[in-house]
Design a protein around this motif. Structure first.
Motif, PDB file in Angstrom:
ATOM      1  N   UNK A  23     -23.419  34.482 -16.460  1.00  0.00           N
ATOM      2  CA  UNK A  23     -22.556  35.525 -16.999  1.00  0.00           C
ATOM      3  C   UNK A  23     -21.547  36.025 -15.965  1.00  0.00           C
ATOM      4  N   UNK A  24     -21.410  35.296 -14.864  1.00  0.00           N
ATOM      5  CA  UNK A  24     -20.463  35.709 -13.831  1.00  0.00           C
ATOM      6  C   UNK A  24     -19.194  34.884 -13.943  1.00  0.00           C
ATOM      7  N   UNK A  25     -18.288  35.069 -12.983  1.00  0.00           N
ATOM      8  CA  UNK A  25     -17.052  34.310 -12.956  1.00  0.00           C
ATOM      9  C   UNK A  25     -17.206  32.995 -12.204  1.00  0.00           C
ATOM     10  N   UNK A  26     -18.417  32.652 -11.812  1.00  0.00           N
ATOM     11  CA  UNK A  26     -18.656  31.418 -11.078  1.00  0.00           C
ATOM     12  C   UNK A  26     -18.805  30.260 -12.052  1.00  0.00           C
ATOM     13  N   UNK A  27     -17.873  29.290 -11.954  1.00  0.00           N
ATOM     14  CA  UNK A  27     -17.902  28.129 -12.835  1.00  0.00           C
ATOM     15  C   UNK A  27     -18.473  26.918 -12.127  1.00  0.00           C
ATOM     16  N   UNK A  28     -18.550  25.809 -12.855  1.00  0.00           N
ATOM     17  CA  UNK A  28     -19.095  24.571 -12.304  1.00  0.00           C
ATOM     18  C   UNK A  28     -18.262  23.387 -12.772  1.00  0.00           C
ATOM     19  N   UNK A  29     -17.887  22.529 -11.830  1.00  0.00           N
ATOM     20  CA  UNK A  29     -17.131  21.316 -12.135  1.00  0.00           C
ATOM     21  C   UNK A  29     -17.959  20.107 -11.733  1.00  0.00           C
ATOM     22  N   UNK A  30     -18.124  19.160 -12.666  1.00  0.00           N
ATOM     23  CA  UNK A  30     -18.804  17.900 -12.385  1.00  0.00           C
ATOM     24  C   UNK A  30     -17.746  16.804 -12.465  1.00  0.00           C
ATOM     25  N   UNK A  31     -17.580  16.019 -11.389  1.00  0.00           N
ATOM     26  CA  UNK A  31     -16.397  15.174 -11.261  1.00  0.00           C
ATOM     27  C   UNK A  31     -16.765  13.744 -10.853  1.00  0.00           C
ATOM     28  N   UNK A  32     -16.069  12.802 -11.457  1.00  0.00           N
ATOM     29  CA  UNK A  32     -16.163  11.389 -11.074  1.00  0.00           C
ATOM     30  C   UNK A  32     -14.769  10.897 -10.718  1.00  0.00           C
ATOM     31  N   UNK A  33     -14.639  10.222  -9.565  1.00  0.00           N
ATOM     32  CA  UNK A  33     -13.364   9.669  -9.140  1.00  0.00           C
ATOM     33  C   UNK A  33     -13.553   8.186  -8.819  1.00  0.00           C
ATOM     34  N   UNK A  34     -12.771   7.334  -9.464  1.00  0.00           N
ATOM     35  CA  UNK A  34     -12.783   5.912  -9.172  1.00  0.00           C
ATOM     36  C   UNK A  34     -11.441   5.478  -8.620  1.00  0.00           C
ATOM     37  N   UNK A  35     -11.463   4.688  -7.568  1.00  0.00           N
ATOM     38  CA  UNK A  35     -10.246   4.127  -6.982  1.00  0.00           C
ATOM     39  C   UNK A  35     -10.569   2.680  -6.618  1.00  0.00           C
ATOM     40  N   UNK A  36     -10.285   1.769  -7.543  1.00  0.00           N
ATOM     41  CA  UNK A  36     -10.787   0.410  -7.456  1.00  0.00           C
ATOM     42  C   UNK A  36      -9.658  -0.600  -7.265  1.00  0.00           C
ATOM     43  N   UNK A  37      -9.775  -1.407  -6.229  1.00  0.00           N
ATOM     44  CA  UNK A  37      -8.784  -2.441  -5.962  1.00  0.00           C
ATOM     45  C   UNK A  37      -8.824  -3.502  -7.060  1.00  0.00           C
ATOM     46  N   UNK A  38      -7.636  -3.870  -7.572  1.00  0.00           N
ATOM     47  CA  UNK A  38      -7.544  -4.971  -8.524  1.00  0.00           C
ATOM     48  C   UNK A  38      -6.768  -6.147  -7.935  1.00  0.00           C
ATOM     49  N   UNK A  39      -6.160  -5.935  -6.763  1.00  0.00           N
ATOM     50  CA  UNK A  39      -5.549  -6.995  -5.966  1.00  0.00           C
ATOM     51  C   UNK A  39      -5.375  -6.439  -4.560  1.00  0.00           C
ATOM     52  N   UNK A  40      -4.786  -7.207  -3.661  1.00  0.00           N
ATOM     53  CA  UNK A  40      -4.625  -6.747  -2.283  1.00  0.00           C
ATOM     54  C   UNK A  40      -3.800  -5.470  -2.209  1.00  0.00           C
ATOM     55  N   UNK A  41      -2.819  -5.327  -3.093  1.00  0.00           N
ATOM     56  CA  UNK A  41      -1.910  -4.183  -3.054  1.00  0.00           C
ATOM     57  C   UNK A  41      -2.133  -3.175  -4.187  1.00  0.00           C
ATOM     58  N   UNK A  42      -2.685  -3.633  -5.323  1.00  0.00           N
ATOM     59  CA  UNK A  42      -2.803  -2.786  -6.503  1.00  0.00           C
ATOM     60  C   UNK A  42      -4.190  -2.158  -6.615  1.00  0.00           C
ATOM     61  N   UNK A  43      -4.247  -0.936  -7.127  1.00  0.00           N
ATOM     62  CA  UNK A  43      -5.512  -0.251  -7.371  1.00  0.00           C
ATOM     63  C   UNK A  43      -5.487   0.457  -8.715  1.00  0.00           C
ATOM     64  N   UNK A  44      -6.659   0.597  -9.302  1.00  0.00           N
ATOM     65  CA  UNK A  44      -6.835   1.321 -10.568  1.00  0.00           C
ATOM     66  C   UNK A  44      -7.492   2.657 -10.270  1.00  0.00           C
ATOM     67  N   UNK A  45      -6.797   3.745 -10.612  1.00  0.00           N
ATOM     68  CA  UNK A  45      -7.376   5.075 -10.476  1.00  0.00           C
ATOM     69  C   UNK A  45      -7.978   5.489 -11.809  1.00  0.00           C
ATOM     70  N   UNK A  46      -9.226   5.991 -11.795  1.00  0.00           N
ATOM     71  CA  UNK A  46      -9.871   6.476 -13.012  1.00  0.00           C
ATOM     72  C   UNK A  46     -10.709   7.692 -12.648  1.00  0.00           C
ATOM     73  N   UNK A  47     -10.680   8.695 -13.515  1.00  0.00           N
ATOM     74  CA  UNK A  47     -11.213  10.007 -13.143  1.00  0.00           C
ATOM     75  C   UNK A  47     -11.653  10.773 -14.385  1.00  0.00           C
ATOM     76  N   UNK A  48     -12.809  11.418 -14.291  1.00  0.00           N
ATOM     77  CA  UNK A  48     -13.297  12.301 -15.351  1.00  0.00           C
ATOM     78  C   UNK A  48     -13.799  13.578 -14.695  1.00  0.00           C
ATOM     79  N   UNK A  49     -13.358  14.725 -15.223  1.00  0.00           N
ATOM     80  CA  UNK A  49     -13.837  16.011 -14.729  1.00  0.00           C
ATOM     81  C   UNK A  49     -14.323  16.843 -15.919  1.00  0.00           C
ATOM     82  N   UNK A  50     -15.565  17.301 -15.801  1.00  0.00           N
ATOM     83  CA  UNK A  50     -16.176  18.138 -16.837  1.00  0.00           C
ATOM     84  C   UNK A  50     -16.329  19.529 -16.236  1.00  0.00           C
TER      85      UNK A  50
END
Length: 224
Positions: A23-50
């Motif tokens: 019941x306070x102002x303290x919240x909670x964030x649950x986070x997933x961060x993906x940063x995956x190489x798909x080639x030597x120069x290219x990467x795929x960023x993927x992210x979910x935050x609840x």
């Protein structure tokens, strides 16, 4: 093993804090961060935050991002184009409401290393398509990771993480918000790490705390 137990204790303590902060102002964030190489120069960023107003169950915001990045130099100086879907459920006059935002963003990340200090600068431009509005915003993020139990961010290393991020509108009012964060992290292996910490956000002259638990995945999708 002792380090894993220490981090588990931190996460358990934060979870216990959620229970007493419903019941306070303290919240909670649950986070997933993906940063995956798909080639030597290219990467795929993927992210979910609840994001929750409390420990869990009272959804404040669900945020999903994805993007394609390109390294201008080897494993550094990354430019990225991405898209974000944001579902928000704020309270207005004590009534729960719902709105959806579609967001396009461009960013540039550069990394530096000074001894044990691993520094990251992120410059992000956002085009925000709100339900009844369109806004543009600039964000500057300065992050820092410092290994404790090793000189480098190697597997089985305990580390300290901190960042400051400022958000600026392209129209009035220019200042949107500022975030300050501190956490304890653990490098699971060369491609995965976990953090548990606290973030304070200043917005509209109000301070609000958020407990955060984040998981980072850098498993490459290529053998190169």
């Amino acid at each position: 093993m002792k380090i894993l137990k220490s981090l588990a204790l931190v996460i358990f303590s934060l979870t216990a804090t959620f229970s007493f902060a419903q019941k306070s102002d303290l919240g909670a964030w649950y986070m997933y961060f993906g940063n995956n190489k798909i080639s030597k120069k290219l990467n795929l960023h993927n992210e979910i935050q609840y994001r929750n107003f409390d420990g869990i169950g009272d959804l404040e915001q669900l945020l999903v991002r994805a993007g394609i990045g390109y390294d201008l130099t080897e494993n550094n100086n990354n430019i990225l184009l991405g898209y974000g879907f944001i579902l928000s459920r704020p309270y207005i006059n004590s009534e729960k409401t719902e709105n959806i935002e579609h967001r396009i963003f461009q960013q540039y990340i550069t990394k530096q290393k000074f001894g044990r200090f691993n520094i990251q600068h992120r410059y992000r431009l956002e085009e925000r398509f709100l339900e009844e509005d369109f806004r543009m915003r600039f964000r500057y993020f300065l992050g820092l990771n410092i290994p404790i139990t090793n000189k480098e961010m190697l597997p089985k290393t305990l580390y300290v993480s901190a960042y400051n991020e400022i958000f600026l509108h392209f129209d009035s009012p220019v200042f949107d918000r500022n975030r300050v964060y501190g956490a304890l992290g653990y490098v699971i292996n060369k491609n995965m790490r976990i953090e548990a910490g606290y973030m304070n956000q200043i917005q509209e002259n109000k301070n609000r705390g958020q407990i955060q638990i984040g998981f980072y995945n850098n498993i490459p999708f290529t053998k190169n």
